[in-house]
Design a protein around this motif. Structure first.
Motif: not given
Length: 326
Positions: A79-82, A267-270
């Protein structure tokens, strides 16, 4: 490559030494957007070839990682957003959300002979259609075509989060889709379409995540809060990501970090996993995430346009693997 392979084998040997050798017999399902596919397939093939578990990466729409986990169709979601806490609450096994890599959102352009440096104010005015000619940036005169994705994109979300902090003149809010107001705005389908259009059209500019950047394009240096004009390099991205204060669910953003040398749009990736109920797949899921957070895998991520994690945020991510239980 030989040194990398030896490093991967060493990493897997460490996993085996900790009692996770049974993971090699497992086959897992992972779902995510097309953007991380190339990186994950590359790394996961190396993991499998070295004796680790096999993982099938299923490509879906941007929210497929979160939706797949909620519907219990996959073992791991990208996921590229939490996930929002209310969505996590819908997953009866619970969710462990772990940042794995980061990404810078580059302001990409196709204007030969132009060395583009954008202040935060200029970027806002440009995106809103107030600046439409290259001569405003000291480049050869000509119209600027602002190329953007017509569909929802996490790159748009990351960009608008930063824009909101860049200037009080930003009036378009924060969202993953924006109706850009400029008459020079050109909507194309998908981030991949933006990259293709930018490559083909001289005088164009747009925004692209690092994993979608093309060699034929250049990235603008964007001013950060320290007043520095910074390119979206792995080092500048890492400086921004390490400014993120992760919450209890390891979610977090740094839309305009104050750190020296930080690129201001990242941004983070999760990876998303079940907190419990993994049963016989538990060791395999732990082994996959442990490998993706290894020094070797993080170094290789940079070659695919992603930002390796460093420092405290990497330590926090590695520690969270232990929360994944049977």
């Amino acid at each position: 490559m030989r040194g990398l392979r030896l490093g991967l084998v060493t990493s897997l040997s460490l996993v085996t030494a900790t009692g996770l050798s049974a993971a090699s017999a497992q086959r897992l399902r992972m779902s995510g957007d097309v953007a991380p596919k190339r990186l994950y397939q590359r790394l996961l093939a190396q993991l499998s070839d070295s004796g680790g578990p096999r993982v099938d990466y299923q490509v879906g729409r941007p929210a497929s990682g979160r939706l797949g986990l909620t519907a219990q169709r996959v073992d791991l979601g990208v996921s590229d957003s939490p996930m929002r806490p209310e969505d996590m609450a819908k997953v009866k096994q619970g969710v462990v959300q772990i940042p794995v890599v980061g990404e810078a959102i580059a302001i990409a352009y196709n204007k030969p002979g132009c060395d583009l440096k954008l202040s935060q104010e200029q970027l806002v005015l440009l995106a809103m259609g107030e600046i439409t000619n290259w001569e405003r940036f000291g480049c050869a005169s000509g119209p600027i075509a602002w190329i953007h994705p017509a569909d929802a994109s996490s790159a748009t979300l990351a960009l608008t989060q930063s824009m909101q902090l860049f200037s009080t003149q930003w009036t378009l809010g924060v969202d993953n889709i924006v109706l850009w107001p400029g008459r020079n705005a050109v909507a194309v389908r998908s981030i991949a379409g933006v990259a293709e259009r930018l490559t083909q059209q001289e005088g164009s500019m747009g925004y692209l995540p690092g994993s979608a950047m093309q060699d034929s394009l250049r990235a603008a240096a964007v001013q950060n809060r320290k007043g520095e004009f910074v390119l979206p390099s792995p080092a500048a991205g890492a400086a921004a990501l390490n400014a993120i204060a992760l919450d209890f669910n390891l979610a977090g953003f740094a839309p305009n970090p104050v750190a020296e040398g930080a690129y201001p749009i990242t941004r983070l990736s999760w990876l998303l996993a079940y907190r419990s109920g993994n049963r016989e797949s538990t060791e395999a899921v732990q082994a996959v995430i442990t490998f993706l957070l290894s020094d070797q895998a993080q170094r290789e991520a940079a070659g695919y346009g992603w930002i390796p994690l460093r420092g405290l945020i990497l330590e926090t991510a590695r520690a969270a693997v232990a929360k994944i239980a049977i």
